[in-house]
Write a protein that holds these residues in place. Structure first.
Motif, PDB file in Angstrom:
ATOM      1  N   VAL A  72     -23.195   4.282  47.139  1.00  0.00           N
ATOM      2  CA  VAL A  72     -24.253   4.795  46.442  1.00  0.00           C
ATOM      3  C   VAL A  72     -25.524   3.982  46.496  1.00  0.00           C
ATOM      4  O   VAL A  72     -25.355   2.847  46.429  1.00  0.00           O
ATOM      5  N   ASN A  73     -26.675   4.718  46.429  1.00  0.00           N
ATOM      6  CA  ASN A  73     -28.030   4.002  46.910  1.00  0.00           C
ATOM      7  C   ASN A  73     -28.758   3.924  45.607  1.00  0.00           C
ATOM      8  O   ASN A  73     -28.366   4.697  44.471  1.00  0.00           O
ATOM      9  N   ALA A  74     -29.645   3.207  45.625  1.00  0.00           N
ATOM     10  CA  ALA A  74     -30.500   3.044  44.414  1.00  0.00           C
ATOM     11  C   ALA A  74     -31.189   4.087  44.338  1.00  0.00           C
ATOM     12  O   ALA A  74     -31.662   5.067  45.330  1.00  0.00           O
ATOM     13  N   GLY A  75     -31.343   4.608  42.868  1.00  0.00           N
ATOM     14  CA  GLY A  75     -32.006   5.842  42.617  1.00  0.00           C
ATOM     15  C   GLY A  75     -31.106   6.978  42.962  1.00  0.00           C
ATOM     16  O   GLY A  75     -31.692   8.266  42.978  1.00  0.00           O
ATOM     17  N   GLU A  76     -29.979   6.973  42.841  1.00  0.00           N
ATOM     18  CA  GLU A  76     -28.975   8.137  43.080  1.00  0.00           C
ATOM     19  C   GLU A  76     -27.935   7.927  42.042  1.00  0.00           C
ATOM     20  O   GLU A  76     -27.517   7.268  41.551  1.00  0.00           O
ATOM     21  N   CYS A  77     -27.679   9.492  41.693  1.00  0.00           N
ATOM     22  CA  CYS A  77     -26.613   9.893  40.784  1.00  0.00           C
ATOM     23  C   CYS A  77     -25.870  10.315  41.273  1.00  0.00           C
ATOM     24  O   CYS A  77     -25.614  11.598  41.876  1.00  0.00           O
ATOM     25  N   VAL A  78     -24.488   9.896  41.334  1.00  0.00           N
ATOM     26  CA  VAL A  78     -23.088  10.308  41.935  1.00  0.00           C
ATOM     27  C   VAL A  78     -22.376  10.754  40.948  1.00  0.00           C
ATOM     28  O   VAL A  78     -22.115   9.800  39.965  1.00  0.00           O
ATOM     29  N   ARG A 116     -36.286   4.793  37.775  1.00  0.00           N
ATOM     30  CA  ARG A 116     -36.651   3.411  38.151  1.00  0.00           C
ATOM     31  C   ARG A 116     -35.704   2.645  38.991  1.00  0.00           C
ATOM     32  O   ARG A 116     -36.091   1.512  39.265  1.00  0.00           O
ATOM     33  N   GLY A 117     -35.002   3.725  39.653  1.00  0.00           N
ATOM     34  CA  GLY A 117     -34.374   3.029  40.810  1.00  0.00           C
ATOM     35  C   GLY A 117     -32.724   2.738  40.527  1.00  0.00           C
ATOM     36  O   GLY A 117     -32.132   2.094  41.669  1.00  0.00           O
ATOM     37  N   ALA A 118     -32.276   2.822  39.414  1.00  0.00           N
ATOM     38  CA  ALA A 118     -30.939   2.653  39.040  1.00  0.00           C
ATOM     39  C   ALA A 118     -29.941   3.340  40.187  1.00  0.00           C
ATOM     40  O   ALA A 118     -30.263   4.483  40.164  1.00  0.00           O
ATOM     41  N   ALA A 119     -28.762   2.838  40.438  1.00  0.00           N
ATOM     42  CA  ALA A 119     -27.825   3.434  40.964  1.00  0.00           C
ATOM     43  C   ALA A 119     -26.611   4.010  39.807  1.00  0.00           C
ATOM     44  O   ALA A 119     -26.449   3.093  39.283  1.00  0.00           O
ATOM     45  N   ILE A 120     -26.384   5.092  39.880  1.00  0.00           N
ATOM     46  CA  ILE A 120     -25.639   5.606  38.831  1.00  0.00           C
ATOM     47  C   ILE A 120     -24.174   6.325  39.145  1.00  0.00           C
ATOM     48  O   ILE A 120     -24.151   7.449  40.207  1.00  0.00           O
ATOM     49  N   GLY A 124     -21.295   8.587  37.344  1.00  0.00           N
ATOM     50  CA  GLY A 124     -20.790   9.173  36.252  1.00  0.00           C
ATOM     51  C   GLY A 124     -19.710   9.864  36.073  1.00  0.00           C
ATOM     52  O   GLY A 124     -19.397  10.605  37.123  1.00  0.00           O
ATOM     53  N   ILE A 125     -19.104  10.212  35.219  1.00  0.00           N
ATOM     54  CA  ILE A 125     -17.903  11.029  34.804  1.00  0.00           C
ATOM     55  C   ILE A 125     -18.480  11.891  33.658  1.00  0.00           C
ATOM     56  O   ILE A 125     -18.970  11.490  32.803  1.00  0.00           O
ATOM     57  N   PHE A 126     -18.612  13.290  33.912  1.00  0.00           N
ATOM     58  CA  PHE A 126     -18.940  14.213  33.102  1.00  0.00           C
ATOM     59  C   PHE A 126     -18.333  15.381  32.924  1.00  0.00           C
ATOM     60  O   PHE A 126     -17.809  16.077  33.960  1.00  0.00           O
ATOM     61  N   HIS A 127     -17.671  15.710  31.953  1.00  0.00           N
ATOM     62  CA  HIS A 127     -16.634  16.827  31.857  1.00  0.00           C
ATOM     63  C   HIS A 127     -17.572  18.607  31.777  1.00  0.00           C
ATOM     64  O   HIS A 127     -16.928  19.447  32.348  1.00  0.00           O
ATOM     65  N   ASP A 128     -18.514  18.221  31.332  1.00  0.00           N
ATOM     66  CA  ASP A 128     -19.395  19.510  31.065  1.00  0.00           C
ATOM     67  C   ASP A 128     -19.995  19.877  32.458  1.00  0.00           C
ATOM     68  O   ASP A 128     -20.805  19.105  33.028  1.00  0.00           O
ATOM     69  N   ALA A 129     -19.734  20.991  32.918  1.00  0.00           N
ATOM     70  CA  ALA A 129     -20.026  21.365  34.318  1.00  0.00           C
ATOM     71  C   ALA A 129     -21.272  21.505  34.519  1.00  0.00           C
ATOM     72  O   ALA A 129     -22.055  21.123  35.454  1.00  0.00           O
ATOM     73  N   GLY A 130     -22.169  22.056  33.363  1.00  0.00           N
ATOM     74  CA  GLY A 130     -23.584  22.042  33.364  1.00  0.00           C
ATOM     75  C   GLY A 130     -24.231  20.768  33.602  1.00  0.00           C
ATOM     76  O   GLY A 130     -25.202  20.930  34.363  1.00  0.00           O
ATOM     77  N   LEU A 131     -23.968  19.846  32.778  1.00  0.00           N
ATOM     78  CA  LEU A 131     -24.399  18.592  33.081  1.00  0.00           C
ATOM     79  C   LEU A 131     -24.267  18.228  34.283  1.00  0.00           C
ATOM     80  O   LEU A 131     -25.169  17.205  34.997  1.00  0.00           O
ATOM     81  N   ARG A 132     -22.901  18.150  34.942  1.00  0.00           N
ATOM     82  CA  ARG A 132     -22.676  17.560  36.239  1.00  0.00           C
ATOM     83  C   ARG A 132     -23.782  18.199  37.140  1.00  0.00           C
ATOM     84  O   ARG A 132     -24.220  17.719  38.045  1.00  0.00           O
ATOM     85  N   ASP A 133     -23.813  19.488  37.194  1.00  0.00           N
ATOM     86  CA  ASP A 133     -24.796  20.224  38.095  1.00  0.00           C
ATOM     87  C   ASP A 133     -26.214  19.712  37.753  1.00  0.00           C
ATOM     88  O   ASP A 133     -26.641  19.482  38.926  1.00  0.00           O
ATOM     89  N   LEU A 165     -27.307  16.664  36.985  1.00  0.00           N
ATOM     90  CA  LEU A 165     -27.409  15.265  37.198  1.00  0.00           C
ATOM     91  C   LEU A 165     -27.122  14.720  38.526  1.00  0.00           C
ATOM     92  O   LEU A 165     -27.652  13.848  39.118  1.00  0.00           O
ATOM     93  N   ALA A 166     -26.229  15.473  39.081  1.00  0.00           N
ATOM     94  CA  ALA A 166     -25.488  15.151  40.485  1.00  0.00           C
ATOM     95  C   ALA A 166     -26.412  15.294  41.575  1.00  0.00           C
ATOM     96  O   ALA A 166     -26.826  16.181  42.002  1.00  0.00           O
TER      97      ALA A 166
END
Ligand SMILES: Nc1ncnc2c1ncn2[C@@H]1O[C@H](COP(=O)(O)OP(=O)(O)OP(=O)(O)O)[C@@H](O)[C@H]1O
Length: 234
Positions: free
Chosen positions: A34-40, A201-205, A207-216, A218-219
């Protein structure tokens, strides 16, 4: 691109010593960066090992084999071989972990609960109070509650206090385990915007999101997990 998390050939199995020593694999040869600034986002059915992977990244679980590197103060450190003291320092400075449950400490006020991780970094009380108040306000926790201990709060209020606590420090790495599980749409939107700001701001994130809408929404990328499940249990 700066790699912030590097998971290599991770294998984790659980052994139930109080149930005849039955043992089963949960994570098998998992590798990703996972890179800086990426939400996986971790993807997989219930029981596929999403929380186990996130807890391993917070060094709550020790894998049987593999490596879990996180970038701490510019250097990649393997959490599997790090000492307990190193892990505490890495958690204080580098790794934020937000689950859906608040660990309530009796008689400690909401404001203090939220400020604590920033205080632990040595930041002065006024600055901590300002940042904590801003987050509580953003997350719609009424000011009348700030000086009460959150033990009597509703599930959603406790979850929002926990989110404020998780975002009070600008951690370089954020691990999010269902942070929006019991939130209404308005508060969900606030959390989404906090996550986006952290990414900007460059955080590497991770996450687990059960809501498919949120996943789509943010990912940036998905990590599929397919646990071999318990049928293989020995
Ligand atoms: N501490 C533990 N001891 C023994 N088995 C465990 C432990 N934690 C998790 N497991 C088992 O590991 C498997 C993966 O669990 P985990 O909670 O990681 O799945 P998950 O993908 O997060 O599931 P969900 O989406 O339902 O939350 C499950 O079969 C679970 O029973």
């Amino acid at each position: 691109m700066t790699v912030m998390i590097q998971v290599t050939d991770l294998n984790k199995r659980f052994t139930l010593h109080n149930q005849g020593g039955v043992s089963y694999p949960v994570l098998t040869d998992v590798s990703f960066d996972v890179n800086a600034g990426e939400c996986v986002v971790l993807d997989g059915r219930s029981g596929s090992g999403k929380s186990t992977l996130l807890r391993s990244l917070y060094a709550n679980y020790k894998p049987q084999s593999g490596q879990l590197h996180v970038r701490h103060q510019g250097v990649l450190v393997d959490l599997v071989t790090a000492t307990p003291r190193q892990i505490l320092t890495i958690r204080r400075q580098t790794l934020g972990y937000v689950s859906q449950f608040l660990r309530v400490i009796p008689r400690v006020s909401t404001l203090d609960v939220v400020m604590e991780p920033l205080r632990a970094q040595g930041v002065d009380r006024d600055t901590c109070r300002e940042k904590a108040s801003g987050l509580l306000r953003q997350l719609n926790i009424p000011e009348t509650l700030w000086h009460l201990a959150p033990s009597t709060f509703s599930g959603g209020e406790q979850q929002r206090v926990n989110i404020a606590r998780g975002f009070v420090v600008d951690y370089p790495i954020l691990l999010l385990d269902e942070p929006t599980a019991s939130l209404d749409a308005d508060n969900c939107a606030v959390v989404m915007s906090l996550i986006r700001q952290a990414r900007e701001r460059g955080a590497a994130i991770v996450g687990i999101f059960h809501d498919a809408g949120l996943r789509d929404q943010l990912a940036d990328r998905r990590i599929p997990l397919t646990s071999p499940a318990k049928e293989e249990a020995a």
